[in-house]
Design a protein around this motif. Structure first.
Motif, short mmCIF file in Angstrom:
data_model
loop_
_atom_site.label_atom_id
_atom_site.label_comp_id
_atom_site.label_asym_id
_atom_site.label_seq_id
_atom_site.Cartn_x
_atom_site.Cartn_y
_atom_site.Cartn_z
N GLY A 1 0.66 -0.89 0.25
CA GLY A 1 -0.30 -0.38 0.09
C GLY A 1 0.70 1.29 -0.36
N VAL A 2 1.79 1.08 0.55
CA VAL A 2 2.96 2.17 -0.52
C VAL A 2 3.28 2.74 -0.97
N ILE A 3 3.30 4.30 -1.33
CA ILE A 3 3.35 4.33 -3.07
C ILE A 3 4.13 5.65 -2.82
N LYS A 4 5.54 5.89 -3.54
CA LYS A 4 6.78 6.51 -3.52
C LYS A 4 5.86 7.18 -4.78
N ALA A 5 6.29 8.63 -4.65
CA ALA A 5 6.28 9.29 -5.57
C ALA A 5 7.57 10.37 -5.83
#
Length: 380
Positions: free
Chosen positions: A249-253
């Motif tokens: 569920g982690v989102i890196k941007a």
């Protein structure tokens, strides 16, 4: 020291690449330069950097102050791509259109690393290019801001942990307009991109959202991610350039200003992030982010890219060639904006292409045939 071979030097990406090279002149030496029709600007660049080999789109007399190797046309691009030097070699492809494919192939075979801004190379021949990259053991680095952002977000991660790639889209010049408002829009309207300063062709692709479809195809081949795990999202401010969502569920941007100097510098100096004076810096104060669904009903060209991937083989070349011809016609005021979509869809529905063998020669030959046929059909 890296030896740089830059084709498309007088275009928007080419000029910004030269800004980066000027800033790091102790790291880069320009060995080859390819220029198009802007001879006056091309001569200034050549006189400044004094490359050993030059490619010019059309034959002319440059009247230079020194005597480099000069070649012309498509053959000139190939000779530039094949030219050897003693340091690490980086071929920066900032060409627009199918003409960028063959130089990339020859540069790889000449053991040059590739910094790629030419979308068409991977759109029409991604799997062929990837096989060549492995065979000749060279690097392939993206210059697009979206793919540069994905590259950063994947750095140090295990690809098995990736749930999906999320490519952001500004929405182009018509992001706030409904489809019924676009029936009679002119090229002058479509060329008013709110965030990015780009060439005419890619700016129109941004207005149709075909560029985002191309980026999905590129991401599929750059990062070896199934295309059904590559999503697009509307982000009008162009601050988040792309994201990677992981299984937990982690989102890196990756965030940054809408300044192409930054992804160009990252490709040229990968994987380093040292000081860059020619790039605009992002301020986090008063920063707000907005994300909306990107609909293929609103932007059919985005859907056509997934359709071309599903059909496979030569149909990605059909997608690119029909778009290239249609955009040219629109820029010449010979068709309406929605005709771009119509032309592309009609070509993708043709069964006559499905049995064409998928190789570089057929990709190029069919591309030029489709382009010429469409231009002749709609050009009068």
């Amino acid at each position: 020291m890296k030896d740089i071979y830059l084709v498309g030097a007088t275009g928007s990406i080419g000029m910004q690449a030269l800004d980066v090279i000027r800033e790091y002149k102790n790291e880069f030496r320009v060995i080859g330069i390819g220029i198009g029709k802007n001879i006056e600007l091309g001569k200034k660049i050549i006189e400044e950097f004094k490359p050993k080999i030059i490619s010019v789109q059309n034959e002319c007399n440059l009247n230079l102050s020194y005597e480099p190797i000069i070649n012309f046309g498509d053959e000139g691009l190939i000779k530039l791509a094949e030219y050897q030097s003693e340091n690490e070699m980086l071929f920066v492809n900032a060409l627009v259109g199918i003409s960028g494919l063959n130089p990339t192939v020859h540069a790889i075979k000449a053991h040059k690393n590739i910094a790629l801004a030419n979308k068409e190379t991977l759109v029409v021949a991604g799997d062929i290019i990837n096989n060549l990259v492995k065979e000749y053991n060279v690097k392939l680095l993206p210059i697009d801001s979206e793919h540069s952002a994905i590259l950063e977000c994947l750095h140090g991660e295990d690809k098995k942990d990736v749930k999906c790639l999320i490519i952001t889209a500004s929405g182009g010049a018509f992001k706030d307009k409904k489809r019924e408002e676009l029936i009679d829009v002119k090229k002058e309207d479509a060329l008013k991109h709110p965030n990015w300063k780009m060439g005419n062709k890619i700016t129109i692709d941004s207005a149709t959202m075909m560029n985002k479809g191309f980026e999905v195809i590129e991401a599929h081949y750059l990062f070896d991610i199934p295309y059904d795990k590559i999503k697009t999202i509307l982000h009008s401010k162009s601050i988040v350039h792309s994201m990677v969502e992981y299984n937990d569920g982690v989102i890196k941007a990756a965030l940054g200003s809408s300044d192409m100097h930054i992804p160009i510098a990252y490709a040229l100096r990968y994987p380093h992030h040292e000081k860059l004076d020619c790039g605009e810096k992002l301020s986090l104060y008063d920063l707000t982010l907005d994300f909306k669904e990107l609909s293929t009903k609103r932007f059919p060209c985005l859907g056509y890219a997934y359709l071309a991937l599903e059909k496979g083989g030569i149909y990605r070349a059909v997608l690119n060639a029909s778009n290239e011809a249609a955009v040219k016609l629109f820029l010449e005021d010979k068709i309406k904006f929605f005709d771009i979509e119509k032309i592309i869809y009609e070509e993708l529905q043709k069964d006559e292409y499905k049995d064409i063998e998928y190789n570089i020669k057929n990709i190029i030959d069919l591309s030029y045939k489709i382009i010429n046929d469409i231009l002749e059909r709609y050009g009068d």
